[in-house]
Enzyme design. Structure first.
Site, PDB file in Angstrom:
ATOM      1  N   LYS A 101       0.832  -1.209   0.000  1.00  0.00           N
ATOM      2  CA  LYS A 101       0.000   0.000   0.000  1.00  0.00           C
ATOM      3  C   LYS A 101       0.867   1.259   0.000  1.00  0.00           C
ATOM      4  O   LYS A 101       0.632   2.176  -0.798  1.00  0.00           O
ATOM      5  CB  LYS A 101      -0.891   0.000   1.255  1.00  0.00           C
ATOM      6  CG  LYS A 101      -1.554   1.340   1.527  1.00  0.00           C
ATOM      7  CD  LYS A 101      -2.450   1.308   2.758  1.00  0.00           C
ATOM      8  CE  LYS A 101      -1.764   1.480   4.081  1.00  0.00           C
ATOM      9  NZ  LYS A 101      -1.415   2.870   4.447  1.00  0.00           N
ATOM     10  N   ASN A 102       1.844   1.311   0.885  1.00  0.00           N
ATOM     11  CA  ASN A 102       2.588   2.565   1.045  1.00  0.00           C
ATOM     12  C   ASN A 102       3.624   2.808  -0.044  1.00  0.00           C
ATOM     13  O   ASN A 102       4.240   3.876  -0.092  1.00  0.00           O
ATOM     14  CB  ASN A 102       3.220   2.638   2.442  1.00  0.00           C
ATOM     15  CG  ASN A 102       2.152   2.830   3.512  1.00  0.00           C
ATOM     16  OD1 ASN A 102       0.988   3.117   3.187  1.00  0.00           O
ATOM     17  ND2 ASN A 102       2.536   2.676   4.760  1.00  0.00           N
ATOM     18  N   CYS A 142      -4.958  12.782  13.172  1.00  0.00           N
ATOM     19  CA  CYS A 142      -5.712  11.544  12.996  1.00  0.00           C
ATOM     20  C   CYS A 142      -5.561  10.719  14.260  1.00  0.00           C
ATOM     21  O   CYS A 142      -4.936  11.148  15.219  1.00  0.00           O
ATOM     22  CB  CYS A 142      -5.255  10.774  11.771  1.00  0.00           C
ATOM     23  SG  CYS A 142      -3.680   9.981  11.978  1.00  0.00           S
ATOM     24  N   ARG A 162       0.400  14.557  13.389  1.00  0.00           N
ATOM     25  CA  ARG A 162       0.861  14.369  12.006  1.00  0.00           C
ATOM     26  C   ARG A 162       0.851  15.641  11.142  1.00  0.00           C
ATOM     27  O   ARG A 162       0.085  15.760  10.181  1.00  0.00           O
ATOM     28  CB  ARG A 162       0.061  13.241  11.335  1.00  0.00           C
ATOM     29  CG  ARG A 162       0.198  11.947  12.102  1.00  0.00           C
ATOM     30  CD  ARG A 162      -0.504  10.798  11.455  1.00  0.00           C
ATOM     31  NE  ARG A 162       0.229  10.255  10.313  1.00  0.00           N
ATOM     32  CZ  ARG A 162      -0.227   9.256   9.561  1.00  0.00           C
ATOM     33  NH1 ARG A 162      -1.390   8.727   9.805  1.00  0.00           N
ATOM     34  NH2 ARG A 162       0.496   8.811   8.569  1.00  0.00           N
ATOM     35  N   PRO A 163       1.724  16.585  11.474  1.00  0.00           N
ATOM     36  CA  PRO A 163       1.820  17.804  10.669  1.00  0.00           C
ATOM     37  C   PRO A 163       2.459  17.528   9.296  1.00  0.00           C
ATOM     38  O   PRO A 163       3.021  16.459   9.069  1.00  0.00           O
ATOM     39  CB  PRO A 163       2.752  18.697  11.494  1.00  0.00           C
ATOM     40  CG  PRO A 163       3.578  17.766  12.305  1.00  0.00           C
ATOM     41  CD  PRO A 163       2.705  16.551  12.570  1.00  0.00           C
ATOM     42  N   VAL A 164       2.335  18.504   8.372  1.00  0.00           N
ATOM     43  CA  VAL A 164       2.976  18.375   7.052  1.00  0.00           C
ATOM     44  C   VAL A 164       3.913  19.564   6.794  1.00  0.00           C
ATOM     45  O   VAL A 164       4.181  19.924   5.661  1.00  0.00           O
ATOM     46  CB  VAL A 164       1.939  18.240   5.902  1.00  0.00           C
ATOM     47  CG1 VAL A 164       1.239  16.889   5.956  1.00  0.00           C
ATOM     48  CG2 VAL A 164       0.918  19.360   5.929  1.00  0.00           C
ATOM     49  N   ASP A 165       4.411  20.157   7.899  1.00  0.00           N
ATOM     50  CA  ASP A 165       5.259  21.345   7.775  1.00  0.00           C
ATOM     51  C   ASP A 165       6.509  21.084   6.934  1.00  0.00           C
ATOM     52  O   ASP A 165       6.976  21.965   6.201  1.00  0.00           O
ATOM     53  CB  ASP A 165       5.641  21.874   9.170  1.00  0.00           C
ATOM     54  CG  ASP A 165       6.322  20.805  10.016  1.00  0.00           C
ATOM     55  OD1 ASP A 165       5.790  19.673  10.097  1.00  0.00           O
ATOM     56  OD2 ASP A 165       7.389  21.085  10.581  1.00  0.00           O
ATOM     57  N   ASP A 209       4.679   0.701  12.075  1.00  0.00           N
ATOM     58  CA  ASP A 209       3.504   0.006  11.539  1.00  0.00           C
ATOM     59  C   ASP A 209       3.430  -1.457  11.978  1.00  0.00           C
ATOM     60  O   ASP A 209       2.457  -2.139  11.658  1.00  0.00           O
ATOM     61  CB  ASP A 209       3.482   0.091  10.003  1.00  0.00           C
ATOM     62  CG  ASP A 209       3.164   1.500   9.517  1.00  0.00           C
ATOM     63  OD1 ASP A 209       2.709   2.321  10.321  1.00  0.00           O
ATOM     64  OD2 ASP A 209       3.378   1.765   8.316  1.00  0.00           O
ATOM     65  N   ILE A 268       7.663   7.191  17.027  1.00  0.00           N
ATOM     66  CA  ILE A 268       7.309   7.933  15.802  1.00  0.00           C
ATOM     67  C   ILE A 268       6.022   8.735  15.979  1.00  0.00           C
ATOM     68  O   ILE A 268       5.946   9.899  15.608  1.00  0.00           O
ATOM     69  CB  ILE A 268       7.154   6.973  14.590  1.00  0.00           C
ATOM     70  CG1 ILE A 268       8.360   6.047  14.463  1.00  0.00           C
ATOM     71  CG2 ILE A 268       6.902   7.750  13.300  1.00  0.00           C
ATOM     72  CD1 ILE A 268       9.648   6.693  14.028  1.00  0.00           C
ATOM     73  N   ARG A 319      -8.556  -0.780   4.732  1.00  0.00           N
ATOM     74  CA  ARG A 319      -7.703   0.234   4.104  1.00  0.00           C
ATOM     75  C   ARG A 319      -6.339  -0.345   3.780  1.00  0.00           C
ATOM     76  O   ARG A 319      -5.643   0.175   2.901  1.00  0.00           O
ATOM     77  CB  ARG A 319      -7.516   1.432   5.037  1.00  0.00           C
ATOM     78  CG  ARG A 319      -8.789   2.187   5.299  1.00  0.00           C
ATOM     79  CD  ARG A 319      -8.509   3.394   6.148  1.00  0.00           C
ATOM     80  NE  ARG A 319      -7.443   4.177   5.547  1.00  0.00           N
ATOM     81  CZ  ARG A 319      -6.787   5.142   6.148  1.00  0.00           C
ATOM     82  NH1 ARG A 319      -7.085   5.472   7.376  1.00  0.00           N
ATOM     83  NH2 ARG A 319      -5.841   5.801   5.538  1.00  0.00           N
TER      84      ARG A 319
END
Ligand code: EPU
Length: 416
Positions: free
Chosen positions: A22-23, A116, A121-124, A304, A326, A396
């Site tokens: 998936k990833n 979430c 979980r930032p996207v900076d 994971d 993490i 998912r």
């Protein structure tokens, strides 16, 4: 809402093929935005997240023809470089459209993913990296709006290792003018699979798989026919399930080079593990021994796989310390595992798992993808019936989980 019913207590036994990752699939699908030429992606897992990514591309105007485990994409015409909130909120990986869109079309509007279940979980770092490459970025009404005439190469240091951040910037850098150097890049095998796909499209990338990735920008990329690597987390989940149930399984099409940290811990737990060129055989003869671990970016122990190892440790001999480094909130499975009789204390970011001889079936609730996988493992071990609610999380990331575990002798069915 669909549920899984599991009658536990049977050791897993048999052979199962590992599905595509998936990833790796998600960034590779997003990479189709980088070219006007046809892109075919094979060995796609049939998962909700993969369908969501294809739907996101279609919303932008990309033509998609899906087969059972593959899709043909044509991003010649992209009407709108836009990733709407209603799709991004169901799948954070939609952020992977940002880099390719701004690199090829000079503009992107992508909804901010927000937090979430497993953490903030930032996207900076995605935004900082693109800004360093010359993009003008503003946040408006919950959307990241990025524009750029043409991105330019830059030296970018990421102070936290980020998988999708590295992927986004690596994709953007492919079409930038000049050379980009990504420092403290993610070394995850899925980043390397994306790099191999991009290189086949004509990108000039070196250092993927290491923590310094260099990308020399080109004017355009070609089409590609790419086979997605097998899923190391799915493989690890089957192995942990086999170990917890004291079973014997053989994985075929396994990503053997990507499983070292997991296999080392399974051996420490007492499993016999034989690794072939693309197969892994695991046999667990007695009760597992408790194994401590600490999650870390690749090649460390994957976050994971943390939840699945807590499930195995829950029935192991001894006490294990499992530390999550993490994500700040990735122990949601613990309270559900307790409902099955697990004895687990949480101390900060460490779970202290006191192994018990047996678990007993109960009703539990899935909270996120890997938490669900740990509940499945615990249900396979527990005496009596375990019913897992909210299994859309599981769907998912695991293809037809009940059929494939059923193939290994598990008594598991999907009920509405
Ligand atoms: N982070 C930042 N700033 C950023 C980006 C990340 O501070 O701009 C932090 C995160 O908050 C986190 C850490 O960096 O603490 C690592 O996050 P990362 O960005 O690596 O996670 P991700 O790319 O969003 C991918 C996988 C996750 C997996 C993580 C870690 C995909 C689509 N998702 O997420 O997979 O847990 O890497 O390995 O590749 C899953 O499949 O169940 C899953 C959650």
């Amino acid at each position: 809402m669909q549920k899984l019913s599991i009658r536990g207590g049977t050791p897993l036994s048999g052979e199962v093929r590992v599905a595509g990752a998936k990833n790796a699939a998600l960034p590779i699908l997003a990479a189709a935005l980088l070219t006007a030429a046809p892109v075919r992606v094979r060995n796609l897992p049939r998962l909700n997240d993969v369908r969501t990514m294809v739907r996101l591309l279609e919303r932008m105007g990309v033509k998609a023809e899906a087969g059972a485990h593959e899709v043909a994409l044509d991003a010649r015409m992209v009407a709108e470089p836009f990733a709407p909130y209603d799709l991004v909120k169901t799948m954070r990986a939609s952020i992977l459209a940002l880099g390719p869109l701004v690199a090829r079309f000079g503009e992107a509007r992508v909804s901010l993913p927000g937090g979430c279940a497993i953490g903030e979980r930032p996207v900076d770092l995605h935004i900082k990296g693109l800004t360093a490459m010359g993009a003008d970025i503003s946040i408006e009404s919950g959307y990241i709006h990025a524009t750029a005439r043409r991105l330019k190469g830059a030296r970018i240091f990421m102070d936290t290792v980020t998988v999708t951040g590295t992927e986004n910037l690596m994709m953007a850098a492919c079409l930038a003018r000049g050379t980009t150097v990504l420092e403290n890049a993610a070394r995850e095998p899925e980043v390397a699979d994306l790099a191999r796909c991009l290189i086949a499209m004509g990108a000039r990338i070196a250092g993927h798989g290491s923590d310094v990735i260099t990308v020399e920008g080109v004017d355009a990329l070609f089409g590609v026919d790419h086979v997605v690597m097998p899923d190391r987390i799915e493989a690890g989940t089957f192995l942990a399930a086999a170990a917890a149930t004291r079973g014997t399984v053989v994985l075929t099409d396994a990503p053997v080079g990507a499983l070292d940290a997991v296999i080392e811990k399974l051996r420490a737990a007492g499993a016999e593990v034989d690794v072939g060129s693309d197969t892994v055989r695991l046999a667990m003869k007695g009760r597992p021994r408790a194994v401590g671990l600490r999650t870390a970016p690749h090649p460390g122990f994957p976050t994971d796989m943390q939840a699945q190892f807590i499930a195995m440790n829950a029935v192991a001999e001894g006490t294990a310390l499992v530390t999550e480094t993490i994500f700040e909130n990735r122990f949601m499975h613990v309270q559900e595992l307790r409902r099955l009789g697990a004895h687990i204390d949480i101390e900060g970011n460490t779970a202290v798992v006191h192994g018990v001889p047996a678990l007993a079936g109960a009703n539990v609730m899935a909270t996120d993808l890997r938490a669900s996988a740990s509940l499945v493992i615990a249900g396979l071990v527990a005496e009596g019936e375990t019913v897992i609610d909210r299994i859309y999380h599981l769907d998912r990331g695991y293809e037809r989980i009940e059929e494939r575990l059923g193939q290994l002798g598990a008594r598991i069915e999907r009920v509405s």
